[in-house]
Design an enzyme around this catalytic site. Structure first.
Site, short mmCIF file in Angstrom:
data_model
loop_
_atom_site.label_atom_id
_atom_site.label_comp_id
_atom_site.label_asym_id
_atom_site.label_seq_id
_atom_site.Cartn_x
_atom_site.Cartn_y
_atom_site.Cartn_z
N ASP A 35 0.81 -1.21 0.00
CA ASP A 35 0.00 0.00 0.00
C ASP A 35 0.84 1.26 0.00
OD1 ASP A 35 -2.24 1.51 2.43
OD2 ASP A 35 -2.02 1.79 0.26
N ASP A 219 -1.70 5.43 -5.31
CA ASP A 219 -2.03 4.60 -4.17
C ASP A 219 -2.37 3.17 -4.58
OD1 ASP A 219 -4.53 4.80 -1.46
OD2 ASP A 219 -2.86 3.44 -1.86
C1 LIG Z 1 -8.20 10.17 5.22
C2 LIG Z 1 -8.04 8.82 5.84
C3 LIG Z 1 -7.38 8.89 7.21
C4 LIG Z 1 -8.12 9.71 8.15
C5 LIG Z 1 -5.94 9.22 7.00
N1 LIG Z 1 -5.35 7.93 6.72
C6 LIG Z 1 -4.76 7.72 5.55
O1 LIG Z 1 -4.64 8.55 4.68
C7 LIG Z 1 -4.23 6.32 5.33
C8 LIG Z 1 -2.80 6.24 5.85
N2 LIG Z 1 -4.26 6.01 3.91
C9 LIG Z 1 -5.48 5.79 3.29
O2 LIG Z 1 -6.51 5.78 3.91
C10 LIG Z 1 -5.53 5.59 1.77
C11 LIG Z 1 -5.19 6.91 1.17
C12 LIG Z 1 -6.35 7.82 1.37
S1 LIG Z 1 -5.95 9.45 1.05
C13 LIG Z 1 -6.97 10.28 2.13
N3 LIG Z 1 -4.65 4.60 1.21
C14 LIG Z 1 -4.50 3.47 1.86
C15 LIG Z 1 -5.73 2.60 1.93
N4 LIG Z 1 -6.27 2.33 0.62
C16 LIG Z 1 -5.29 1.38 2.66
C17 LIG Z 1 -6.27 0.28 2.69
C18 LIG Z 1 -5.99 -0.87 2.00
C19 LIG Z 1 -6.86 -1.96 2.03
C20 LIG Z 1 -8.04 -1.85 2.77
C21 LIG Z 1 -8.32 -0.66 3.47
C22 LIG Z 1 -7.42 0.40 3.42
C23 LIG Z 1 -5.25 9.79 8.23
O3 LIG Z 1 -4.64 8.99 8.97
O4 LIG Z 1 -5.27 11.04 8.38
#
Ligand SMILES: CC[C@H](C)[C@H](NC(=O)[C@H](C)NC(=O)[C@@H](CCSC)NC[C@@H](N)Cc1ccccc1)C(=O)O
Length: 329
Positions: A35, A219
């Site tokens: 990821d 991503d």
């Molecule tokens: C906006 C989402 C939260 C709040 C934010 N977290 C993130 O951006 C996290 C690190 N990345 C993710 O949530 C996203 C990128 C979103 S950009 C806002 N990528 C990873 C995600 N697809 C991983 C995954 C894989 C399989 C099943 C479920 C999830 C934060 O920590 O601020």
């Protein structure tokens, strides 16, 4: 030194890509989701509640002679789809594609949200984002790639994700034979932990690229291509049967309709996603209504070039030069 690991679509919709990772001594092999949109390596483990762990392959630190508890450290992470997980931390040897990092922080889940409980094809994630995004406290840990970078022939990795066939993550080298086109490079912004970049324009159906730039992230952990509403509308205006489906929370259309391609400019190159790649899957088994691979990013507030876009290209994640390379496949 280099590493090369095969990766496979998790299902007929290419929802996720699964890569085998060896952890500990003797090796415990887990199917993980690489990821680039996050920066934590976490796994289902012997510490995950039994009710949540069933159906998953588990990491047991107690069965690894090289495992060491990182005492006092914990982690907690939330993802864009509202899924989440948390737990404590070990260090152990982690081998990917034949390359071993001796002391990798392995985050053991003591809690996982229902999305992960139900997603039994994966037993955790390998974060390949920038270290600044790591969620271990009190001392953030490095990603596997960051730990490996200095020992790799080149501080970069490539993603070659494919529709319904085996692809690869290569570490420390670029196999240009995987692509048809020239690699176009553009600066990567790692300040938020993501691989952020700006596409210089886009077009539908092979038309000339416009000059409307799109800033987003590459991503590998997100299935879809998520872009602003004006671009989504411009695309689906060319799809006669397209309509927004409230229950599916996205645009759907007749599976029989031929979809136009979608192109974007990056690093002086044009990446074209074929119409076929933009028809993700029937909304349910046997349905003649299909779900679009291009959907709106409005609810998230950030544009995400997920697997639907990455599948059209060989993508170079070049940490050493803080840049992203894209080549048409
Ligand atoms: C906006 C989402 C939260 C709040 C934010 N977290 C993130 O951006 C996290 C690190 N990345 C993710 O949530 C996203 C990128 C979103 S950009 C806002 N990528 C990873 C995600 N697809 C991983 C995954 C894989 C399989 C099943 C479920 C999830 C934060 O920590 O601020």
């Amino acid at each position: 030194q280099t590493g090369s690991a095969n990766t496979n679509p998790s299902d007929s919709a290419d929802d996720e890509y699964i890569t085998s990772v060896s952890i500990g001594t003797p090796a415990q092999v887990l199917p993980l989701d690489f990821d680039t949109g996050s920066s934590d390596l976490w796994v289902f483990s012997s510490e995950t509640p039994k009710s949540s762990a069933s159906g998953h392959t588990l990491y047991s630190p107690s069965k690894s002679s090289t495992a060491k508890k990182l005492s006092g450290s914990t982690w907690s992470i939330e993802y864009g789809d509202k899924s989440s997980s948390s737990g404590d931390v070990y260090t152990d040897v982690v081998t990917i594609g034949g390359f071993s990092v001796k002391t990798q922080a392995v985050e053991s889940a003591t809690k996982v949200s229902t999305q992960f409980v139900q997603d039994t094809v994966i037993s955790g994630l390998v974060g390949l984002g920038f270290d600044v995004g790591n969620q271990v406290s009190p001392r953030p840990q490095k990603t596997w790639f960051s730990n490996a970078a200095n020992s790799l022939a080149e501080p970069l990795f490539t993603a070659d994700l494919r529709h319904q066939e085996t692809g690869s993550y290569n570490f420390g080298f670029i196999d240009t034979s995987l692509a048809k086109g020239t690699i176009g490079y553009t600066p990567a912004d790692g300040s938020e932990g993501y691989w952020g970049f700006t596409a210089t324009g886009y077009s539908v159906g092979g038309a000339k690229l416009n000059r409307n730039s799109i800033t987003g992230i590459a991503d590998t952990g997100t299935t879809l291509l998520l872009l602003p509403d004006n671009i989504v509308d411009a695309y689906y205006n060319n799809v006669e049967s397209a309509q927004y489906d409230d229950s599916q929370e996205g645009v759907v259309f007749d599976c029989s309709e031929d979809l136009p391609s979608f192109s974007f400019g990056v690093g002086g190159q044009t990446i074209t996603i074929s119409g076929d790649l933009l028809n993700l899957t029937p909304i349910e088994e046997g349905s003649s209504t299909c779900f679009g691979g291009l959907q709106s990013s409005a609810d998230i507030g950030i544009n995400i070039f997920g697997d639907v876009a990455l599948k059209a290209a060989l993508v170079v994640f070049d940490l050493g030069n803080e840049r992203l390379g894209w080549a048409q496949k």
